[in-house]
Design a protein around this motif. Structure first.
Motif, PDB file in Angstrom:
ATOM      1  N   SER A   7       0.812  -1.230   0.000  1.00  0.00           N
ATOM      2  CA  SER A   7       0.000   0.000   0.000  1.00  0.00           C
ATOM      3  C   SER A   7       0.839   1.272   0.000  1.00  0.00           C
ATOM      4  O   SER A   7       0.292   2.372  -0.085  1.00  0.00           O
ATOM      5  N   ARG A   8       2.155   1.172   0.095  1.00  0.00           N
ATOM      6  CA  ARG A   8       2.996   2.353   0.050  1.00  0.00           C
ATOM      7  C   ARG A   8       3.135   2.835  -1.398  1.00  0.00           C
ATOM      8  O   ARG A   8       3.259   2.037  -2.325  1.00  0.00           O
ATOM      9  N   VAL A   9       3.145   4.138  -1.581  1.00  0.00           N
ATOM     10  CA  VAL A   9       3.291   4.738  -2.909  1.00  0.00           C
ATOM     11  C   VAL A   9       4.686   5.345  -3.019  1.00  0.00           C
ATOM     12  O   VAL A   9       5.077   6.173  -2.192  1.00  0.00           O
ATOM     13  N   VAL A  10       5.408   4.917  -4.029  1.00  0.00           N
ATOM     14  CA  VAL A  10       6.792   5.363  -4.204  1.00  0.00           C
ATOM     15  C   VAL A  10       6.970   5.921  -5.607  1.00  0.00           C
ATOM     16  O   VAL A  10       6.614   5.275  -6.600  1.00  0.00           O
ATOM     17  N   LEU A  11       7.536   7.095  -5.693  1.00  0.00           N
ATOM     18  CA  LEU A  11       7.866   7.735  -6.970  1.00  0.00           C
ATOM     19  C   LEU A  11       9.335   7.477  -7.262  1.00  0.00           C
ATOM     20  O   LEU A  11      10.206   7.789  -6.430  1.00  0.00           O
ATOM     21  N   VAL A  12       9.632   6.905  -8.412  1.00  0.00           N
ATOM     22  CA  VAL A  12      11.013   6.606  -8.801  1.00  0.00           C
ATOM     23  C   VAL A  12      11.371   7.446 -10.015  1.00  0.00           C
ATOM     24  O   VAL A  12      10.891   7.187 -11.132  1.00  0.00           O
ATOM     25  N   ALA A  13      12.183   8.449  -9.819  1.00  0.00           N
ATOM     26  CA  ALA A  13      12.642   9.296 -10.923  1.00  0.00           C
ATOM     27  C   ALA A  13      13.823   8.621 -11.613  1.00  0.00           C
ATOM     28  O   ALA A  13      14.785   8.219 -10.963  1.00  0.00           O
ATOM     29  N   GLY A  14      13.719   8.484 -12.924  1.00  0.00           N
ATOM     30  CA  GLY A  14      14.716   7.720 -13.659  1.00  0.00           C
ATOM     31  C   GLY A  14      14.411   6.242 -13.636  1.00  0.00           C
ATOM     32  O   GLY A  14      15.296   5.404 -13.820  1.00  0.00           O
ATOM     33  N   GLY A  15      13.144   5.908 -13.432  1.00  0.00           N
ATOM     34  CA  GLY A  15      12.751   4.510 -13.287  1.00  0.00           C
ATOM     35  C   GLY A  15      12.842   3.677 -14.547  1.00  0.00           C
ATOM     36  O   GLY A  15      12.619   2.468 -14.490  1.00  0.00           O
ATOM     37  N   ARG A  16      13.174   4.290 -15.665  1.00  0.00           N
ATOM     38  CA  ARG A  16      13.367   3.534 -16.906  1.00  0.00           C
ATOM     39  C   ARG A  16      14.841   3.338 -17.220  1.00  0.00           C
ATOM     40  O   ARG A  16      15.197   2.767 -18.253  1.00  0.00           O
ATOM     41  N   GLY A  17      15.715   3.797 -16.316  1.00  0.00           N
ATOM     42  CA  GLY A  17      17.151   3.683 -16.531  1.00  0.00           C
ATOM     43  C   GLY A  17      17.717   2.362 -16.024  1.00  0.00           C
ATOM     44  O   GLY A  17      16.987   1.500 -15.513  1.00  0.00           O
ATOM     45  N   TYR A  18      19.020   2.218 -16.122  1.00  0.00           N
ATOM     46  CA  TYR A  18      19.712   0.967 -15.798  1.00  0.00           C
ATOM     47  C   TYR A  18      19.497   0.571 -14.339  1.00  0.00           C
ATOM     48  O   TYR A  18      19.104  -0.567 -14.034  1.00  0.00           O
ATOM     49  N   VAL A  24      12.528  -0.204  -9.496  1.00  0.00           N
ATOM     50  CA  VAL A  24      11.086  -0.312  -9.720  1.00  0.00           C
ATOM     51  C   VAL A  24      10.627  -1.757  -9.552  1.00  0.00           C
ATOM     52  O   VAL A  24       9.626  -2.043  -8.874  1.00  0.00           O
ATOM     53  N   GLN A  25      11.342  -2.684 -10.170  1.00  0.00           N
ATOM     54  CA  GLN A  25      10.954  -4.094 -10.091  1.00  0.00           C
ATOM     55  C   GLN A  25      10.981  -4.592  -8.649  1.00  0.00           C
ATOM     56  O   GLN A  25      10.043  -5.268  -8.198  1.00  0.00           O
ATOM     57  N   ARG A  26      12.055  -4.256  -7.923  1.00  0.00           N
ATOM     58  CA  ARG A  26      12.178  -4.755  -6.548  1.00  0.00           C
ATOM     59  C   ARG A  26      11.084  -4.172  -5.652  1.00  0.00           C
ATOM     60  O   ARG A  26      10.489  -4.886  -4.828  1.00  0.00           O
ATOM     61  N   LEU A  27      10.801  -2.898  -5.795  1.00  0.00           N
ATOM     62  CA  LEU A  27       9.742  -2.279  -5.002  1.00  0.00           C
ATOM     63  C   LEU A  27       8.390  -2.920  -5.289  1.00  0.00           C
ATOM     64  O   LEU A  27       7.603  -3.175  -4.364  1.00  0.00           O
ATOM     65  N   ARG A  28       8.113  -3.176  -6.553  1.00  0.00           N
ATOM     66  CA  ARG A  28       6.839  -3.811  -6.905  1.00  0.00           C
ATOM     67  C   ARG A  28       6.758  -5.232  -6.362  1.00  0.00           C
ATOM     68  O   ARG A  28       5.690  -5.682  -5.933  1.00  0.00           O
ATOM     69  N   GLU A  29       7.871  -5.948  -6.366  1.00  0.00           N
ATOM     70  CA  GLU A  29       7.883  -7.295  -5.799  1.00  0.00           C
ATOM     71  C   GLU A  29       7.555  -7.270  -4.309  1.00  0.00           C
ATOM     72  O   GLU A  29       6.998  -8.232  -3.771  1.00  0.00           O
ATOM     73  N   GLU A  30       7.895  -6.161  -3.648  1.00  0.00           N
ATOM     74  CA  GLU A  30       7.620  -6.016  -2.220  1.00  0.00           C
ATOM     75  C   GLU A  30       6.227  -5.466  -1.954  1.00  0.00           C
ATOM     76  O   GLU A  30       5.858  -5.241  -0.793  1.00  0.00           O
ATOM     77  N   GLY A  31       5.452  -5.232  -3.012  1.00  0.00           N
ATOM     78  CA  GLY A  31       4.072  -4.819  -2.841  1.00  0.00           C
ATOM     79  C   GLY A  31       3.812  -3.339  -2.942  1.00  0.00           C
ATOM     80  O   GLY A  31       2.668  -2.896  -2.763  1.00  0.00           O
ATOM     81  N   ALA A  32       4.841  -2.538  -3.205  1.00  0.00           N
ATOM     82  CA  ALA A  32       4.647  -1.098  -3.304  1.00  0.00           C
ATOM     83  C   ALA A  32       3.968  -0.728  -4.616  1.00  0.00           C
ATOM     84  O   ALA A  32       4.118  -1.411  -5.636  1.00  0.00           O
ATOM     85  N   THR A  33       3.220   0.370  -4.579  1.00  0.00           N
ATOM     86  CA  THR A  33       2.701   0.981  -5.798  1.00  0.00           C
ATOM     87  C   THR A  33       3.757   1.952  -6.291  1.00  0.00           C
ATOM     88  O   THR A  33       4.092   2.918  -5.601  1.00  0.00           O
ATOM     89  N   VAL A  34       4.312   1.677  -7.456  1.00  0.00           N
ATOM     90  CA  VAL A  34       5.436   2.461  -7.960  1.00  0.00           C
ATOM     91  C   VAL A  34       4.997   3.310  -9.140  1.00  0.00           C
ATOM     92  O   VAL A  34       4.383   2.807 -10.088  1.00  0.00           O
ATOM     93  N   VAL A  35       5.316   4.591  -9.077  1.00  0.00           N
ATOM     94  CA  VAL A  35       5.081   5.512 -10.186  1.00  0.00           C
ATOM     95  C   VAL A  35       6.437   5.884 -10.764  1.00  0.00           C
ATOM     96  O   VAL A  35       7.323   6.366 -10.054  1.00  0.00           O
ATOM     97  N   VAL A  36       6.598   5.638 -12.054  1.00  0.00           N
ATOM     98  CA  VAL A  36       7.853   5.940 -12.741  1.00  0.00           C
ATOM     99  C   VAL A  36       7.815   7.372 -13.272  1.00  0.00           C
ATOM    100  O   VAL A  36       6.845   7.769 -13.929  1.00  0.00           O
ATOM    101  N   ALA A  37       8.857   8.127 -12.983  1.00  0.00           N
ATOM    102  CA  ALA A  37       8.977   9.484 -13.510  1.00  0.00           C
ATOM    103  C   ALA A  37      10.232   9.577 -14.362  1.00  0.00           C
ATOM    104  O   ALA A  37      11.310   9.151 -13.946  1.00  0.00           O
TER     105      ALA A  37
END
Length: 227
Positions: A7-18, A24-37
């Motif tokens: 249920s935690r919301v996390v914004l990842v800036a540069g989430g499409r980079g190396y 992003v993948q690891r946070l989502r595996e842990e159940g977080a809602t991730v927004v890529v910026a």
């Protein structure tokens, strides 16, 4: 181990980079809602230009409007080291551009996120710096990374006691299959997945007692003591 990220919301800036993709993948595996910026976030992300204060604020405002909260911010966005011209390592113009894109970009987005986190009494901010901050020989790399560490520490102190933590992760060379060997006078290698594991912990509620820290991955420069 349950990191408490459901249920935690996390914004990842540069989430499409190396590094960002692994985070992003690891946070989502842990159940977080991730927004890529990023500059080109795709359909499910948020556009952001970290050299523009208004753009940074708009990205945070959009996350808050769509999700009603912002629990974590991870800033991995920065021009890759390989895009910098080695022949211009001491060129003030290249240094200024790199400093603005990485160090001030982190600060713009962190400053935009901090008020909502402070009001909520909870937040995690993590910046990706680099071990060039501890080395001479590349003025551009040293300045942009050291400045990010200093900015993050100042922000952590400003937010102390608010429930919001601020830390930096400082990789050495980042490769898919890091070597276990560490040369004297050099940092150790780490992989995006290893960096993502540390970042994910720092974003979690379990890291409440960790703030104002600059944590190396791989191995902090062998033969060098930093305080």
């Amino acid at each position: 181990m349950d990191l408490g990220l459901d249920s935690r919301v996390v914004l990842v800036a540069g989430g499409r980079g190396y590094i960002g993709r692994a985070v992003v993948q690891r946070l989502r595996e842990e159940g977080a809602t991730v927004v890529v910026a990023s500059r080109n976030p795709g359909e499910d992300g948020v556009a952001v230009d970290l050299t523009d204060t208004a753009s940074a604020r708009a990205a945070v405002e959009r996350v808050l409007a769509e999700h009603g909260r912002l629990d974590g911010l991870v800033v991995t966005a920065a021009p890759a080291a390989g895009t910098l011209d080695p022949a211009r390592n001491s060129d003030p113009e290249q240094i200024a551009t790199a400093f603005d894109a990485k160090s001030l970009g982190f600060l713009r987005l962190a400053n935009a996120a901090a008020p909502a986190m402070r009001e909520a009494g909870y937040g995690r901010i993590v910046g990706i710096s680099g071990q060039n901050a501890y080395l001479t020989g590349n003025t551009t790399g040293a300045v942009r990374n050291a400045a990010l560490v200093i900015a993050a520490k100042n922000l952590a102190d400003d937010l102390a006691g608010s429930g919001v933590t601020v830390n930096t992760v400082n990789p050495g060379p980042v490769v898919d299959e890091p070597s276990s060997q560490v040369r004297p006078g050099a940092p150790g290698e780490s992989s995006p997945d290893q960096i993502a594991a540390l970042v994910t912990f720092l974003v979690s509620p379990l890291a409440a007692a960790v703030s104002g820290e600059a944590i190396a991955t791989g191995h902090r420069v062998r033969g060098v003591v930093t305080f």
